[in-house]
Every structure is written in C-alpha cells, then in structure tokens.
Design a protein around this motif. Structure first.
Motif, mmCIF file in Angstrom:
data_model
loop_
_atom_site.group_PDB
_atom_site.id
_atom_site.type_symbol
_atom_site.label_atom_id
_atom_site.label_comp_id
_atom_site.label_asym_id
_atom_site.label_seq_id
_atom_site.Cartn_x
_atom_site.Cartn_y
_atom_site.Cartn_z
ATOM 1 N N GLY A 9 -24.175 26.761 23.088
ATOM 2 C CA GLY A 9 -24.604 25.724 24.028
ATOM 3 C C GLY A 9 -25.067 26.242 25.371
ATOM 4 N N VAL A 10 -24.822 27.502 25.665
ATOM 5 C CA VAL A 10 -25.151 28.078 26.971
ATOM 6 C C VAL A 10 -25.771 29.447 26.764
ATOM 7 C CG1 VAL A 10 -24.226 28.876 29.185
ATOM 8 C CG2 VAL A 10 -23.205 26.894 28.075
ATOM 9 N N ARG A 11 -26.874 29.724 27.466
ATOM 10 C CA ARG A 11 -27.492 31.044 27.454
ATOM 11 C C ARG A 11 -27.964 31.378 28.860
ATOM 12 N NH1 ARG A 11 -28.427 33.099 22.586
ATOM 13 N NH2 ARG A 11 -29.827 34.680 23.406
ATOM 14 N N GLY A 12 -28.194 32.654 29.126
ATOM 15 C CA GLY A 12 -28.859 33.067 30.358
ATOM 16 C C GLY A 12 -27.993 33.034 31.603
ATOM 17 N N TRP A 13 -26.668 33.001 31.447
ATOM 18 C CA TRP A 13 -25.798 33.059 32.627
ATOM 19 C C TRP A 13 -25.657 34.516 33.064
ATOM 20 C CZ3 TRP A 13 -21.177 29.292 33.347
ATOM 21 C CH2 TRP A 13 -21.579 27.988 33.081
ATOM 22 N N ASN A 14 -25.453 34.728 34.372
ATOM 23 C CA ASN A 14 -25.237 36.100 34.838
ATOM 24 C C ASN A 14 -23.741 36.384 34.991
ATOM 25 O OD1 ASN A 14 -24.339 35.172 37.387
ATOM 26 N ND2 ASN A 14 -26.367 35.343 38.298
ATOM 27 N N PHE A 15 -23.424 37.609 35.362
ATOM 28 C CA PHE A 15 -22.015 38.018 35.428
ATOM 29 C C PHE A 15 -21.223 37.173 36.415
ATOM 30 C CE2 PHE A 15 -18.599 40.533 37.409
ATOM 31 C CZ PHE A 15 -17.815 40.763 36.291
ATOM 32 N N ARG A 16 -21.829 36.846 37.558
ATOM 33 C CA ARG A 16 -21.113 36.030 38.550
ATOM 34 C C ARG A 16 -20.782 34.656 37.974
ATOM 35 N NH1 ARG A 16 -22.621 34.939 44.700
ATOM 36 N NH2 ARG A 16 -24.255 36.420 44.213
ATOM 37 N N ASP A 17 -21.752 34.025 37.290
ATOM 38 C CA ASP A 17 -21.506 32.716 36.663
ATOM 39 C C ASP A 17 -20.310 32.783 35.710
ATOM 40 O OD1 ASP A 17 -23.857 31.778 37.870
ATOM 41 O OD2 ASP A 17 -25.081 32.287 36.121
ATOM 42 N N VAL A 18 -20.311 33.817 34.879
ATOM 43 C CA VAL A 18 -19.298 33.961 33.839
ATOM 44 C C VAL A 18 -17.928 34.299 34.443
ATOM 45 C CG1 VAL A 18 -18.626 35.442 31.890
ATOM 46 C CG2 VAL A 18 -20.960 34.571 32.061
ATOM 47 N N LEU A 19 -17.938 35.131 35.484
ATOM 48 C CA LEU A 19 -16.699 35.518 36.158
ATOM 49 C C LEU A 19 -15.949 34.294 36.674
ATOM 50 C CD1 LEU A 19 -14.937 37.860 37.380
ATOM 51 C CD2 LEU A 19 -16.373 37.671 39.429
ATOM 52 N N PHE A 20 -16.674 33.332 37.199
ATOM 53 C CA PHE A 20 -16.050 32.147 37.795
ATOM 54 C C PHE A 20 -15.842 31.023 36.783
ATOM 55 C CE2 PHE A 20 -17.289 34.283 41.690
ATOM 56 C CZ PHE A 20 -16.219 33.988 42.515
ATOM 57 N N SER A 21 -15.960 31.325 35.515
ATOM 58 C CA SER A 21 -15.774 30.314 34.479
ATOM 59 C C SER A 21 -14.561 30.663 33.631
ATOM 60 C CB SER A 21 -17.008 30.250 33.570
ATOM 61 O OG SER A 21 -18.158 29.945 34.320
ATOM 62 N N GLY A 22 -14.052 29.672 32.935
ATOM 63 C CA GLY A 22 -13.047 29.924 31.919
ATOM 64 C C GLY A 22 -13.772 29.879 30.592
ATOM 65 N N TYR A 23 -13.502 28.838 29.822
ATOM 66 C CA TYR A 23 -14.300 28.603 28.627
ATOM 67 C C TYR A 23 -15.698 28.176 29.052
ATOM 68 C CZ TYR A 23 -9.988 28.737 25.914
ATOM 69 O OH TYR A 23 -8.813 29.133 25.319
ATOM 70 N N ALA A 24 -16.673 28.415 28.188
ATOM 71 C CA ALA A 24 -18.027 27.914 28.437
ATOM 72 C C ALA A 24 -18.008 26.383 28.371
ATOM 73 C CB ALA A 24 -18.985 28.484 27.394
ATOM 74 N N PRO A 25 -18.981 25.725 29.006
ATOM 75 C CA PRO A 25 -18.988 24.252 28.995
ATOM 76 C C PRO A 25 -18.983 23.639 27.600
ATOM 77 C CG PRO A 25 -20.529 25.079 30.636
ATOM 78 C CD PRO A 25 -20.032 26.275 29.880
ATOM 79 N N ASP A 26 -19.472 24.362 26.587
ATOM 80 C CA ASP A 26 -19.466 23.822 25.221
ATOM 81 C C ASP A 26 -18.174 24.146 24.468
ATOM 82 O OD1 ASP A 26 -19.778 26.520 24.825
ATOM 83 O OD2 ASP A 26 -21.524 26.373 23.490
ATOM 84 N N GLY A 27 -17.181 24.719 25.198
ATOM 85 C CA GLY A 27 -15.902 25.040 24.579
ATOM 86 C C GLY A 27 -15.827 26.439 24.012
ATOM 87 N N GLY A 28 -16.949 27.161 24.002
ATOM 88 C CA GLY A 28 -16.970 28.519 23.474
ATOM 89 C C GLY A 28 -16.517 29.537 24.504
ATOM 90 N N MET A 29 -16.694 30.812 24.152
ATOM 91 C CA MET A 29 -16.305 31.912 25.029
ATOM 92 C C MET A 29 -17.555 32.737 25.354
ATOM 93 S SD MET A 29 -12.778 32.926 23.095
ATOM 94 C CE MET A 29 -11.933 33.628 24.491
ATOM 95 N N PHE A 30 -17.598 33.269 26.565
ATOM 96 C CA PHE A 30 -18.778 34.010 26.970
ATOM 97 C C PHE A 30 -18.795 35.415 26.383
ATOM 98 C CE2 PHE A 30 -18.934 30.798 30.391
ATOM 99 C CZ PHE A 30 -20.265 30.425 30.257
#
Length: 487
Positions: A9-30
C-alpha cells in the motif's frame, strides 16, 4: 534508497519517513525497495573494520547522504556506541570445540537491543533537532526492548517514551531498568497480560492515523526498520570475524552458520536480509516452548497457541513473531498481495497454513529447533563445566544446538548471545551456578520507582487502548504548554 510496505500500500518513502513510523499505514512493515548486494571484494575490504565503523558502512547503504551526511552518521554512531562496557561495543568469546559466542549485551541494559536502539534514538534526535519538533515513542516489550528504549531516550528534550510491559512475566532486573527511570519524558505501564496481549491495543493506536499524525506517534520495537538495519551489522561482523574469509580475491567465500535465539524474529529477518545481500549464511532460529517459528518451518503451521507459555527465557516468550512478515515478503519475491492476504488472515484468525511449496522455500533458508526449560538448564550447566562461562537462558536456547546437533566438518558456527546472565539471576541459580552481579545491577534495588498498572478487565483491550491514548494526549498537552509532566 526508498522504502515500501510489505503489503503493497505504500511505496517511495525515504529513511526519515520510515524512521518516524511504526507499522506502515496499510498495516505492513517497511522494507527497502531494493536490497544492496555486497561484493566479495567489499567484504574483504571490511575485514579489519571495528564494529562501530562497520555499522556506519552498513547504515550508509540505507541512509542517503542527503538525509544524514556520512560525517554526521559517523558522529551519531560513535556517540551511540561510546558508552558500551567493552572496546568496540561487541565481543566474541571463543570457547571449546568451536563454540563461538557473539556477545551483544554490553550496553546499559545488558541486552543486544541496546546496540540498535542507541543508534536509532540518535537518528531520531538528529532529525527532531533539525526540524525543531517533538515525537512520542510507544513501545510494547517482552522484557528488553522497553528498558533499552528508556535508557537510550531518557532526558532527551524532543522525545517522550511510553512503555508497556507484561507484569510478572519479566525478570526483576528487566523491570527495574524501566520503573526506576524517573526522567520527565519516561512513562511506564505494567500490564496484566502477555506481550502478545499488549500488541493488540498498540496496533489499534498505530492504526489511528489522526492520533499518529497529531502526536508524532512512532514505534521503537523491531517493527521500526532502523532497528533491523543496525542488526544487519551483527551478522556481517560475525561473518567477517568467524567465517574464515581470506584476503585473497581468488578464494570462494566460506559459509558461516549463525544460530539465533528467536522471539519476535527481528534478528532472523536481519540475518535473511544479509543473506540476500550476498553473504553465504546458514541461519538457524532456536525457540523455546513458544514454538511458532519452528512449527512454521517444519510443518507450515503458522498459528498462535492458545496461550503464551512462560519459560526461563522470557524475552522470547512470543507467539506472534511479527518480523516473519519481512521474511515472507523476501521469500515470496516481494509479492505484496500474497503477503497481505497471508498476514491479514493470520491477524484475524491467529493461524495460517503455508503451502508445502512455500514451506519448502522457507526451510531452504532457515533451520529451526526448539528447547525445553530442562534443555536450557542443562546447556547452562554444561557450558560452565566445560568453559567456566555463564550463559543467559536465551543464549542457552541457541547454544543447546551446539551440544545436540552434529557439527558439519569445515563449517564454522556462531551463537548469538542476546543478553547478560546478570539479567536472569533466577535461571542462573536454578542451573546451580553463581555469577558476580555487576555493581550497576545491584544499585537498581536502591532506586525509587514510578509506573502505572493496566489491570485485566472484561473489556481489557479497549480499556488499555483508552488509557494509553489518554497518556499520549496528556503528555503532548504538557509539552505544548512547556510544563513539567510529573510534579
């Protein structure tokens, strides 16, 4: 380097985006959209690097210099690992009969998680200071993650840490590493349930995008990609130290077997990624009575037992090895639709049956074994008798494999030591052994404590979610008003 969700459900995020996230918005893992491959020449060049320098080299493959310039990355990692009690932060103990133990427990909380946690918190603080903003970390822990997150983040002005641990299911030292921290940015809850129980309200909170956005809510469990990324260095360091890799370019890369005590499967996910990066690793996941990973590999039965079994190795008393989602994604060739269907079925019914084809694929990249409490104690005793070396019960889960599984001639092995025996004094005593308790651990008994209880009720999951939501909101309000939270 860009990142995507294992569920597509999510593509093209950078390291900073992923660092400040837990699970991805679609429930998956980065995961990184592509995994860099290390050439044999690169590995040979890295042979003499200290562990700290190796972490920088590995992290720079996944963090573009536009986000963190290499010199800043070097300073952050160096500062993060400077407080460890042995030079270079990690150490290999080479014992009798080829028993090589990779000690990853020389940080503040005496557990391997300190290595990745201290680096990850430094990365967070770097961006928070740069952006002049705050974040709230929400962590569920089976024992070690919570203490490590607290010790890494305590006193930081831009970060609040909310930790939930399973009361009565962790050791006194693990508990004291959390509840004795009285810094204003640390908030601890003791829950009347298992670590898998704790994950349920946390998933609901992370799924609330309004809450996540308005309070900059994030995770520091090994759900967070940065934690797994730093753990890649454990496996590469082990390989460079113990595989017998030669400097000559015309020699083949030797294989190394790495045996890992496994709970949430973050280390195993890291090991599999390293395998995909080109290192010839043979991975072995050893589990206790909570044997879902073993059943998945041997029979395809990816299903949770009715209850978590309490064992002498409590940090791996886990029935939901959430990082297996990353393993499945890689195993299935990044087939996000299949992973989404698999994991959603598992989350709804707590069970999923792998096809025999997929089970065979998994068994080709991962071997497993399961160890009883009796086996843990026997392993601790034998290791002491033969080496005068005390294992923690989790490390004993791995080292059981050394004493009970035939050693292939010419294949070097590495056993990952995830915690110090000082954290598990009752298990050491049950094995009939003694251990000199570090002074820092003895001092924990004399410190004040602060925590709140989450009681078991008829509607406990919703009640816990509401209590945690209220805490997150009230802490954010105090920070906005620039007032101290605890008077």
């Amino acid at each position: 380097m860009q990142y995507c969700s294992t569920r597509g459900g999510v593509r093209g995020w950078n390291f900073r985006d992923v660092l400040f996230s837990g699970y991805a918005p679609d429930g998956g893992m980065f995961m990184p959209e592509s995994v860099p491959v290390l050439s044999p020449d690169t590995l040979r060049c890295w042979r003499g690097l200290p562990y700290t320098k190796l972490v920088v080299e590995v992290a720079s493959l996944f963090i573009p210099s536009q986000l963190i310039p290499k010199e800043d990355l070097e300073a952050l990692v160096s500062a993060a690992l400077s407080g460890f009690s042995v030079p270079g932060a990690v150490r290999v103990a080479q014992l009798k009969d080829g028993l090589s133990v990779l000690e990853l427990f020389h940080g503040d909380t005496l557990a391997f998680k300190d290595l990745a946690m201290t680096c990850t918190v430094r990365f967070l603080d770097y961006f928070l200071q740069k952006d002049k903003r705050r974040a709230t970390v929400l962590v569920g822990t089976s024992g070690d993650t919570g203490g490590s997150a607290i010790q890494s983040a305590k006193g930081l002005s831009g970060l609040d840490v909310v930790v939930v641990y399973p009361r009565g299911r962790i050791t006194p030292v693990q508990e004291k590493h959390m509840i004795t921290c009285l810094e204003d940015n640390v908030h601890v809850f003791a829950a009347d349930g298992s670590s898998d129980d704790i994950d349920q309200p946390l998933r609901s909170l992370f799924a609330d995008q309004e809450l996540v956005q308005s309070h900059s809510l994030m995770s520091l469990n090994s759900v967070n990609w940065s934690r797994v990324m730093i753990q890649l260095a454990h496996f590469i360091h082990a390989y460079l130290q113990l595989s017998g890799i030669q400097a000559e370019a015309d020699t083949a890369l030797p294989e190394l077997e790495v045996v890992v005590p496994t709970g949430g499967a973050g280390n195993i996910a890291a090991g599999y990624i390293v395998k995909q990066m080109g290192l010839p690793l043979k991975l072995v996941a050893m589990v206790n009575a909570n044997d879902i990973v073993h059943r998945t590999v041997t029979t395809g039965d990816f299903s949770m037992a009715a209850n978590v079994t309490q064992t002498l190795a409590p940090a791996i008393d886990i029935q939901d090895p959430y990082n297996m989602e990353r393993v499945f994604w890689l195993l299935l060739g990044r087939d996000a639709a299949s992973v989404k269907n698999m994991m959603e079925e598992f989350q709804q019914s707590h069970r999923y049956s792998l096809s025999e084809y997929h089970r065979k694929l998994l068994s080709q990249v991962l071997s497993t074994g399961t160890v009883t409490d009796e086996g843990i104690l026997e392993t601790m005793k034998r290791c002491w008798e033969e080496n005068q070396y005390v294992l923690c019960p989790h490390t004993a889960v791995a080292v059981w494999h050394h004493y009970n599984c035939p050693h292939s001639p010419g294949l070097n092995r590495c056993y990952v030591a995830t915690a110090s025996p000082a954290k598990f004094q009752a298990a050491v005593q049950r094995a009939g052994l003694t251990f000199d308790i570090p002074e820092a651990v003895q001092l924990l008994d004399k410190l004040e404590t602060r925590y709140q209880n989450l009681e078991r009720s008829l509607n406990w999951c919703k009640d816990w979610e509401d209590r945690l939501r209220e805490k997150i909101q009230s802490v954010s309000s105090a920070r906005k008003n620039r007032v101290t939270y605890y008077s």
